[in-house]
Design an enzyme around this catalytic site. Structure first.
Site, PDB file in Angstrom:
ATOM      1  N   ARG A 175     -10.402   0.114   8.656  1.00  0.00           N
ATOM      2  CA  ARG A 175      -9.810  -1.175   8.955  1.00  0.00           C
ATOM      3  C   ARG A 175     -10.726  -2.049   9.798  1.00  0.00           C
ATOM      4  O   ARG A 175     -10.337  -3.112  10.254  1.00  0.00           O
ATOM      5  CB  ARG A 175      -8.532  -0.912   9.727  1.00  0.00           C
ATOM      6  CG  ARG A 175      -7.304  -1.479   9.036  1.00  0.00           C
ATOM      7  CD  ARG A 175      -6.278  -1.479  10.060  1.00  0.00           C
ATOM      8  NE  ARG A 175      -4.965  -1.900   9.787  1.00  0.00           N
ATOM      9  CZ  ARG A 175      -4.028  -1.256   9.154  1.00  0.00           C
ATOM     10  NH1 ARG A 175      -4.265  -0.138   8.535  1.00  0.00           N
ATOM     11  NH2 ARG A 175      -2.818  -1.735   9.125  1.00  0.00           N
TER      12      ARG A 175
ATOM     13  N   ARG B  89      -0.906  -9.772  12.756  1.00  0.00           N
ATOM     14  CA  ARG B  89      -1.503  -8.655  11.996  1.00  0.00           C
ATOM     15  C   ARG B  89      -2.313  -9.182  10.815  1.00  0.00           C
ATOM     16  O   ARG B  89      -3.384  -8.672  10.501  1.00  0.00           O
ATOM     17  CB  ARG B  89      -0.413  -7.702  11.498  1.00  0.00           C
ATOM     18  CG  ARG B  89       0.139  -6.804  12.594  1.00  0.00           C
ATOM     19  CD  ARG B  89       1.519  -6.264  12.246  1.00  0.00           C
ATOM     20  NE  ARG B  89       1.541  -5.461  11.051  1.00  0.00           N
ATOM     21  CZ  ARG B  89       2.659  -5.193  10.355  1.00  0.00           C
ATOM     22  NH1 ARG B  89       3.815  -5.682  10.750  1.00  0.00           N
ATOM     23  NH2 ARG B  89       2.596  -4.451   9.279  1.00  0.00           N
TER      24      ARG B  89
ATOM     25  N   LYS C 139       0.827  -1.212   0.000  1.00  0.00           N
ATOM     26  CA  LYS C 139       0.000   0.000   0.000  1.00  0.00           C
ATOM     27  C   LYS C 139       0.862   1.264   0.000  1.00  0.00           C
ATOM     28  O   LYS C 139       0.696   2.141  -0.848  1.00  0.00           O
ATOM     29  CB  LYS C 139      -0.926   0.010   1.227  1.00  0.00           C
ATOM     30  CG  LYS C 139      -1.875  -1.180   1.308  1.00  0.00           C
ATOM     31  CD  LYS C 139      -2.794  -1.089   2.513  1.00  0.00           C
ATOM     32  CE  LYS C 139      -2.102  -1.254   3.849  1.00  0.00           C
ATOM     33  NZ  LYS C 139      -1.527  -2.604   4.091  1.00  0.00           N
TER      34      LYS C 139
ATOM     35  N   ARG D 184      11.576  -5.511   5.354  1.00  0.00           N
ATOM     36  CA  ARG D 184      11.314  -4.077   5.170  1.00  0.00           C
ATOM     37  C   ARG D 184      12.213  -3.215   6.055  1.00  0.00           C
ATOM     38  O   ARG D 184      12.470  -3.524   7.211  1.00  0.00           O
ATOM     39  CB  ARG D 184       9.861  -3.756   5.504  1.00  0.00           C
ATOM     40  CG  ARG D 184       9.606  -2.247   5.583  1.00  0.00           C
ATOM     41  CD  ARG D 184       8.179  -1.871   5.566  1.00  0.00           C
ATOM     42  NE  ARG D 184       7.385  -2.653   6.490  1.00  0.00           N
ATOM     43  CZ  ARG D 184       6.068  -2.705   6.442  1.00  0.00           C
ATOM     44  NH1 ARG D 184       5.408  -2.026   5.529  1.00  0.00           N
ATOM     45  NH2 ARG D 184       5.407  -3.426   7.307  1.00  0.00           N
TER      46      ARG D 184
ATOM     47  N   ARG E  49      10.699  -1.613  11.673  1.00  0.00           N
ATOM     48  CA  ARG E  49       9.517  -1.357  12.502  1.00  0.00           C
ATOM     49  C   ARG E  49       9.392  -2.406  13.593  1.00  0.00           C
ATOM     50  O   ARG E  49       9.590  -3.579  13.342  1.00  0.00           O
ATOM     51  CB  ARG E  49       8.251  -1.368  11.628  1.00  0.00           C
ATOM     52  CG  ARG E  49       7.916   0.018  11.093  1.00  0.00           C
ATOM     53  CD  ARG E  49       6.893  -0.007  10.007  1.00  0.00           C
ATOM     54  NE  ARG E  49       5.664  -0.741  10.336  1.00  0.00           N
ATOM     55  CZ  ARG E  49       4.591  -0.749   9.552  1.00  0.00           C
ATOM     56  NH1 ARG E  49       4.597  -0.065   8.428  1.00  0.00           N
ATOM     57  NH2 ARG E  49       3.522  -1.438   9.888  1.00  0.00           N
TER      58      ARG E  49
HETATM   59  P1  AP5 Z   1       4.799  -1.493   1.982  1.00  0.00           P
HETATM   60  O1  AP5 Z   1       4.520  -0.656   0.794  1.00  0.00           O
HETATM   61  O2  AP5 Z   1       5.459  -0.858   3.147  1.00  0.00           O
HETATM   62  O3  AP5 Z   1       3.453  -2.258   2.422  1.00  0.00           O
HETATM   63  P2  AP5 Z   1       2.155  -1.745   3.192  1.00  0.00           P
HETATM   64  O4  AP5 Z   1       0.990  -2.446   2.563  1.00  0.00           O
HETATM   65  O5  AP5 Z   1       2.126  -0.264   3.251  1.00  0.00           O
HETATM   66  O6  AP5 Z   1       2.423  -2.428   4.590  1.00  0.00           O
HETATM   67  P3  AP5 Z   1       2.214  -1.973   6.094  1.00  0.00           P
HETATM   68  O7  AP5 Z   1       2.876  -3.042   6.913  1.00  0.00           O
HETATM   69  O8  AP5 Z   1       2.639  -0.580   6.330  1.00  0.00           O
HETATM   70  O9  AP5 Z   1       0.697  -2.110   6.255  1.00  0.00           O
HETATM   71  P4  AP5 Z   1      -0.027  -2.339   7.579  1.00  0.00           P
HETATM   72  O10 AP5 Z   1      -1.421  -2.275   7.100  1.00  0.00           O
HETATM   73  O11 AP5 Z   1       0.348  -3.556   8.319  1.00  0.00           O
HETATM   74  O12 AP5 Z   1       0.522  -1.189   8.515  1.00  0.00           O
HETATM   75  P5  AP5 Z   1       0.047   0.321   8.789  1.00  0.00           P
HETATM   76  O13 AP5 Z   1       1.227   1.152   8.743  1.00  0.00           O
HETATM   77  O14 AP5 Z   1      -1.136   0.670   7.992  1.00  0.00           O
HETATM   78  O15 AP5 Z   1       5.649  -2.744   1.486  1.00  0.00           O
HETATM   79  C1  AP5 Z   1       6.114  -3.724   2.385  1.00  0.00           C
HETATM   80  C2  AP5 Z   1       7.520  -4.223   1.968  1.00  0.00           C
HETATM   81  O16 AP5 Z   1       7.452  -4.911   0.722  1.00  0.00           O
HETATM   82  C3  AP5 Z   1       8.541  -3.102   1.772  1.00  0.00           C
HETATM   83  O17 AP5 Z   1       9.791  -3.536   2.204  1.00  0.00           O
HETATM   84  C4  AP5 Z   1       8.522  -2.870   0.262  1.00  0.00           C
HETATM   85  O18 AP5 Z   1       9.745  -2.360  -0.195  1.00  0.00           O
HETATM   86  C5  AP5 Z   1       8.222  -4.249  -0.281  1.00  0.00           C
HETATM   87  N1  AP5 Z   1       7.409  -4.208  -1.498  1.00  0.00           N
HETATM   88  C6  AP5 Z   1       6.351  -3.372  -1.764  1.00  0.00           C
HETATM   89  N2  AP5 Z   1       5.831  -3.630  -2.976  1.00  0.00           N
HETATM   90  C7  AP5 Z   1       6.555  -4.661  -3.497  1.00  0.00           C
HETATM   91  C8  AP5 Z   1       6.483  -5.391  -4.733  1.00  0.00           C
HETATM   92  N3  AP5 Z   1       5.561  -5.119  -5.671  1.00  0.00           N
HETATM   93  N4  AP5 Z   1       7.380  -6.397  -4.932  1.00  0.00           N
HETATM   94  C9  AP5 Z   1       8.299  -6.702  -3.979  1.00  0.00           C
HETATM   95  N5  AP5 Z   1       8.429  -6.047  -2.802  1.00  0.00           N
HETATM   96  C10 AP5 Z   1       7.553  -5.033  -2.551  1.00  0.00           C
HETATM   97  O19 AP5 Z   1      -0.462   0.170  10.312  1.00  0.00           O
HETATM   98  C11 AP5 Z   1       0.422  -0.104  11.360  1.00  0.00           C
HETATM   99  C12 AP5 Z   1      -0.324  -0.206  12.674  1.00  0.00           C
HETATM  100  O20 AP5 Z   1      -0.975   1.046  12.964  1.00  0.00           O
HETATM  101  C13 AP5 Z   1      -1.463  -1.245  12.726  1.00  0.00           C
HETATM  102  O21 AP5 Z   1      -1.001  -2.524  13.039  1.00  0.00           O
HETATM  103  C14 AP5 Z   1      -2.351  -0.645  13.835  1.00  0.00           C
HETATM  104  O22 AP5 Z   1      -1.828  -0.912  15.097  1.00  0.00           O
HETATM  105  C15 AP5 Z   1      -2.247   0.838  13.568  1.00  0.00           C
HETATM  106  N6  AP5 Z   1      -3.314   1.320  12.641  1.00  0.00           N
HETATM  107  C16 AP5 Z   1      -3.141   1.845  11.404  1.00  0.00           C
HETATM  108  N7  AP5 Z   1      -4.306   2.160  10.839  1.00  0.00           N
HETATM  109  C17 AP5 Z   1      -5.270   1.818  11.750  1.00  0.00           C
HETATM  110  C18 AP5 Z   1      -6.688   1.874  11.748  1.00  0.00           C
HETATM  111  N8  AP5 Z   1      -7.381   2.364  10.693  1.00  0.00           N
HETATM  112  N9  AP5 Z   1      -7.351   1.435  12.848  1.00  0.00           N
HETATM  113  C19 AP5 Z   1      -6.691   0.947  13.912  1.00  0.00           C
HETATM  114  N10 AP5 Z   1      -5.343   0.859  13.971  1.00  0.00           N
HETATM  115  C20 AP5 Z   1      -4.633   1.286  12.905  1.00  0.00           C
END
Ligand code: AP5
Length: 222
Positions: A94, A169, A18, A129, A158
């Site tokens: 979410r 997760r 994402k 990552r 992270r």
């Molecule tokens: P990356 O682009 O970083 O993936 P992402 O989908 O953004 O992953 P996240 O882990 O950030 O998502 P998440 O939903 O778990 O965490 P969030 O920050 O929202 O890519 C991942 C890796 O793969 C990177 O190393 C990248 O280089 C590689 N990659 C990317 N694309 C690729 C490709 N095509 N091919 C190969 N490699 C690739 O949330 C974190 C925490 O915040 C949650 O756990 C929760 O505690 C809290 N939180 C956030 N939002 C809410 C909400 N709405 N409600 C409640 N709690 C929330």
């Protein structure tokens, strides 16, 4: 009259790409990127009241309580830049309660993008990552290594990216996904996220370009 700006939601399991796709979408379409994960991480590192409340949940891979996140998102969505440039919501809603909150406020996207990536690939992406705390750029030790030694030296991992936490997760994501999708069933577009990031973006790009064009046509005729 000027056409209405794009409104986009992007969803998908942890590490489905994402954040990576959002960087590219913002560059091309100029929408305002609203990532609840990024905002929460900034609150945690600034040591704010919200950050202190959110920290434990995030570090253990659980969801932060709905009230906290929803207040944050609705405040951000009401700012002027969003009205002018449109929005790209990443990591929200979410839970079905979060989706309901937006529905009640009449906030609906033009499209709900779902990045689809197999579980084993997700785990490898999370564990490899790394983030640049200076630029916010996302790297991967194998897939996207840093450009030079200087960047490499400052990269951070992270706290929620251990294999164990990624698995929990992922489970939480799966528990919620279906009920959220049912809110947006008429505008869901599933995209195969298990390709190089440029290939994935090409699909998103053509989808959003088409939507934007439709909006322009509509504003001309209407
Ligand atoms: P990356 O682009 O970083 O993936 P992402 O989908 O953004 O992953 P996240 O882990 O950030 O998502 P998440 O939903 O778990 O965490 P969030 O920050 O929202 O890519 C991942 C890796 O793969 C990177 O190393 C990248 O280089 C590689 N990659 C990317 N694309 C690729 C490709 N095509 N091919 C190969 N490699 C690739 O949330 C974190 C925490 O915040 C949650 O756990 C929760 O505690 C809290 N939180 C956030 N939002 C809410 C909400 N709405 N409600 C409640 N709690 C929330």
């Amino acid at each position: 009259s000027q056409s209405e700006p794009l409104k986009v939601m992007i969803s998908g399991a942890p590490a489905s790409g994402k954040g990576t796709q959002c960087e590219m979408i913002v560059k091309k379409f100029g929408v305002v990127h609203i990532s609840t994960g990024d905002i929460l991480r900034a609150e945690v590192s600034a040591g704010t009241e919200i950050g202190n409340k959110a920290k434990e949940y995030m570090n253990s891979g659980r969801l932060v309580p709905d009230e906290i996140v929803t207040a944050m998102v609705t405040a951000r969505l009401s700012l002027e830049d969003v009205k002018e440039q449109g929005w790209l919501l990443d990591g929200y809603p979410r839970s079905s309660a979060q989706a309901e909150s937006l529905e009640k406020l009449n906030i609906r996207p033009d499209v709900y993008i779902m990045l689809d990536v197999p579980d084993d690939v997700l785990i490898n992406r999370c564990v490899g990552r790394r983030m640049d705390p200076l630029t916010g750029k996302i790297y991967h030790i194998e897939n996207f290594p840093p450009e030079n030694e200087e960047i490499k030296a400052r990269l951070v991992t992270r706290p929620d990216d251990t294999e164990e936490k990624v698995k929990s997760r992922l489970q939480i994501y799966k528990q919620n996904a279906e009920s959220i999708i049912s809110t947006y069933s008429d505008i869901v577009v599933k995209i195969d996220g298990n390709h190089p990031k440029e290939v994935v973006f090409k699909e998103i790009d053509s989808l959003l370009s088409r939507l934007q064009k439709d909006k322009e046509e509509k504003s001309k005729s209407g």
